[in-house]
Design a protein around this motif. Sequence first.
Motif, PDB file in Angstrom:
ATOM      1  N   ARG B 305      23.831 -34.380   9.734  1.00 16.83           N
ATOM      2  CA  ARG B 305      25.251 -34.109   9.722  1.00 16.83           C
ATOM      3  C   ARG B 305      25.881 -35.088   8.770  1.00 16.83           C
ATOM      4  O   ARG B 305      25.329 -36.156   8.525  1.00 16.83           O
ATOM      5  CB  ARG B 305      25.774 -34.319  11.138  1.00 16.83           C
ATOM      6  N   ILE B 306      27.068 -34.751   8.285  1.00 23.33           N
ATOM      7  CA  ILE B 306      27.707 -35.675   7.353  1.00 23.33           C
ATOM      8  C   ILE B 306      27.966 -36.994   8.074  1.00 23.33           C
ATOM      9  O   ILE B 306      28.184 -37.044   9.276  1.00 23.33           O
ATOM     10  CB  ILE B 306      29.034 -35.116   6.799  1.00 23.33           C
ATOM     11  N   LYS B 307      27.882 -38.045   7.317  1.00 21.43           N
ATOM     12  CA  LYS B 307      28.157 -39.396   7.797  1.00 21.43           C
ATOM     13  C   LYS B 307      27.208 -39.839   8.906  1.00 21.43           C
ATOM     14  O   LYS B 307      27.533 -40.695   9.700  1.00 21.43           O
ATOM     15  CB  LYS B 307      29.616 -39.552   8.260  1.00 21.43           C
ATOM     16  N   ASN B 308      26.010 -39.281   8.925  1.00 22.40           N
ATOM     17  CA  ASN B 308      24.989 -39.822   9.818  1.00 22.40           C
ATOM     18  C   ASN B 308      24.407 -41.072   9.192  1.00 22.40           C
ATOM     19  O   ASN B 308      24.328 -41.192   7.982  1.00 22.40           O
ATOM     20  CB  ASN B 308      23.831 -38.830   9.990  1.00 22.40           C
ATOM     21  N   ASP B 309      23.897 -41.973  10.022  1.00 24.29           N
ATOM     22  CA  ASP B 309      23.134 -43.104   9.512  1.00 24.29           C
ATOM     23  C   ASP B 309      21.672 -42.725   9.473  1.00 24.29           C
ATOM     24  O   ASP B 309      21.124 -42.279  10.478  1.00 24.29           O
ATOM     25  CB  ASP B 309      23.306 -44.326  10.434  1.00 24.29           C
ATOM     26  N   VAL B 310      21.070 -42.909   8.347  1.00 25.73           N
ATOM     27  CA  VAL B 310      19.697 -42.444   8.146  1.00 25.73           C
ATOM     28  C   VAL B 310      18.875 -43.614   7.631  1.00 25.73           C
ATOM     29  O   VAL B 310      19.366 -44.424   6.859  1.00 25.73           O
ATOM     30  CB  VAL B 310      19.680 -41.287   7.123  1.00 25.73           C
ATOM     31  N   VAL B 311      17.636 -43.683   8.084  1.00 24.37           N
ATOM     32  CA  VAL B 311      16.702 -44.664   7.539  1.00 24.37           C
ATOM     33  C   VAL B 311      15.569 -43.908   6.881  1.00 24.37           C
ATOM     34  O   VAL B 311      14.991 -43.006   7.475  1.00 24.37           O
ATOM     35  CB  VAL B 311      16.134 -45.564   8.660  1.00 24.37           C
ATOM     36  N   SER B 312      15.273 -44.281   5.651  1.00 25.79           N
ATOM     37  CA  SER B 312      14.202 -43.603   4.931  1.00 25.79           C
ATOM     38  C   SER B 312      13.180 -44.652   4.529  1.00 25.79           C
ATOM     39  O   SER B 312      13.530 -45.701   4.006  1.00 25.79           O
ATOM     40  CB  SER B 312      14.796 -42.924   3.703  1.00 25.79           C
ATOM     41  N   THR B 313      11.916 -44.384   4.798  1.00 27.64           N
ATOM     42  CA  THR B 313      10.860 -45.367   4.538  1.00 27.64           C
ATOM     43  C   THR B 313       9.778 -44.742   3.687  1.00 27.64           C
ATOM     44  O   THR B 313       9.355 -43.620   3.949  1.00 27.64           O
ATOM     45  CB  THR B 313      10.236 -45.816   5.869  1.00 27.64           C
ATOM     46  N   ALA B 314       9.334 -45.467   2.697  1.00 21.78           N
ATOM     47  CA  ALA B 314       8.245 -44.988   1.848  1.00 21.78           C
ATOM     48  C   ALA B 314       7.106 -45.989   1.920  1.00 21.78           C
ATOM     49  O   ALA B 314       7.337 -47.183   2.071  1.00 21.78           O
ATOM     50  CB  ALA B 314       8.706 -44.836   0.411  1.00 21.78           C
ATOM     51  N   ASN B 315       5.881 -45.494   1.786  1.00 18.56           N
ATOM     52  CA  ASN B 315       4.722 -46.364   1.887  1.00 18.56           C
ATOM     53  C   ASN B 315       3.896 -46.265   0.619  1.00 18.56           C
ATOM     54  O   ASN B 315       2.955 -45.487   0.549  1.00 18.56           O
ATOM     55  CB  ASN B 315       3.907 -45.919   3.108  1.00 18.56           C
ATOM     56  N   PRO B 316       4.232 -47.015  -0.417  1.00 16.64           N
ATOM     57  CA  PRO B 316       3.412 -46.978  -1.628  1.00 16.64           C
ATOM     58  C   PRO B 316       2.250 -47.943  -1.491  1.00 16.64           C
ATOM     59  O   PRO B 316       2.406 -49.037  -0.986  1.00 16.64           O
ATOM     60  CB  PRO B 316       4.375 -47.425  -2.720  1.00 16.64           C
ATOM     61  N   VAL B 317       1.121 -47.518  -1.939  1.00 15.26           N
ATOM     62  CA  VAL B 317      -0.090 -48.304  -1.761  1.00 15.26           C
ATOM     63  C   VAL B 317      -0.775 -48.393  -3.097  1.00 15.26           C
ATOM     64  O   VAL B 317      -0.840 -47.412  -3.843  1.00 15.26           O
ATOM     65  CB  VAL B 317      -0.992 -47.612  -0.722  1.00 15.26           C
ATOM     66  N   THR B 318      -1.282 -49.561  -3.424  1.00 14.44           N
ATOM     67  CA  THR B 318      -2.076 -49.679  -4.639  1.00 14.44           C
ATOM     68  C   THR B 318      -3.482 -49.244  -4.299  1.00 14.44           C
ATOM     69  O   THR B 318      -4.136 -49.845  -3.467  1.00 14.44           O
ATOM     70  CB  THR B 318      -2.104 -51.140  -5.113  1.00 14.44           C
ATOM     71  N   SER B 319      -3.919 -48.186  -4.955  1.00 14.26           N
ATOM     72  CA  SER B 319      -5.255 -47.707  -4.597  1.00 14.26           C
ATOM     73  C   SER B 319      -6.260 -48.176  -5.618  1.00 14.26           C
ATOM     74  O   SER B 319      -5.900 -48.516  -6.738  1.00 14.26           O
ATOM     75  CB  SER B 319      -5.258 -46.197  -4.518  1.00 14.26           C
TER      76      SER B 319
END
Lengths: 114, 319
Positions: B305-319
């Motif tokens: 919904r508009i004006k929700n608080d969102v957390v976005s997480t990314a997991n980059p890994v050196t392979s």
Amino acid sequence: MLSPFHRLPLHLDAAHSSATESAYSASFKLPDQHGIFNFKVNYKRPFLSNIEEKNTVSVRHMAHDEWPRSFVISGAWPWIAGIGVTVAGWLAFCALWMYSAPVGGKRVESKKTQ
Amino acid sequence: MVPLGLLLKNTMADNWQAEDSSSPSRTPRASPLPSSTSASGHMTTSFSSRPRQRVNTSTSQLYNIPVANHSLGLGPNLTPNILVDFMNAKGNVLVTLSSGVATPNSLVSLLSELDIQLPADRTGLVVDHFNYDASTAAETHDVLLLPPPGPVRPDVKNFFGAGAGKDEVLAFPRGVGAALGSSELLTPVLRAPRTAYSYNPKEQAEVVDDLFGAGEQLALVSAFQARNSARFTLVGSAEMLQDKWFDAEASKVGGKKAAKTFNREFAKRVSGWTFNEIGVLRVNWIEHHLDEAVAVNESNPSIYRIKNDVVSTANPVTS
């Protein structure tokens, strides 16, 4: 590409990181615009392979019961007070009417004239 | 006889073969690559003076083949378009040059596609009168001794020069310096020192007045990474990757003692970077969720919904 609403750095997230891998996260408030949005990671550095990831989400409007309630809105308090006063006044009048003696003790007798 | 090598390695199907020359003319858009990327073998292609000899090996050794001194092309099956298609299919290429051998025209046009300029045929030899190896090139000054490269930017790890000993040097014998364009995808790995310049050994004049390039304009080893992360490296001196320079003792002119060369480690790093062993990032997962206090908090919802608080997480890994 459209210009982004938010352009944020991701910070190291210790809660999801371990010794062998690390997680980066950002927390933000969605913009005040409904529509289809993308969460994009676009990371290009020399000698590192490029990262481009995209997650698409829809963002909807407020539902009818998600707006702030009127008693929370301070500007509405005069009107709410007015409604309360009206209701209270009506109930006080009803109580007063029902539980008070009629006016004038003597009954006026109606003469039957024949 | 100076070797010239071309090494291609991809992780596509084992039976990638360039089309043979039964097609009468080079069709520019003919792509011989299979469209699926199912198998994960690798294939090494090398060229020699006999055209259309293809060697399929599954090792990742650098294949240096001595070639005859007459100018030869890469053969009809390695046109610049085919190599560009190869890179578009995420193939990695490592090219070495040498100053004594003519660079094939198809290679020069491939390099100009990537915005790398070379001096005209066989007229480029990088020479430095202050940083040469006194033991092997006392007269010709064409074996450069360079310090191992540092990080290209302060926030990027030093891939190619890390771990060098205090006195180790990189030997760059008889190589060609290239001038890099201003493409964002190009990075010089090893630059010539400021006292070096590129000169035409056939010119007999006393004074060199029109230079192809001098000093840090010359990229001795340059790296190109396409937007799909396909990598292309140009090493200006094929001899620096030879066994003889891996553990040599080189004494700089004016220096007091002999220094060990860093060439073996550098060769490992350069080929490791080119063939996706070093410096490869992979994202394991990306997750986003609502950051507010709700009873059920599902992961990666498709609607917010508009004006929700969102957390976005990314997991980059050196392979």
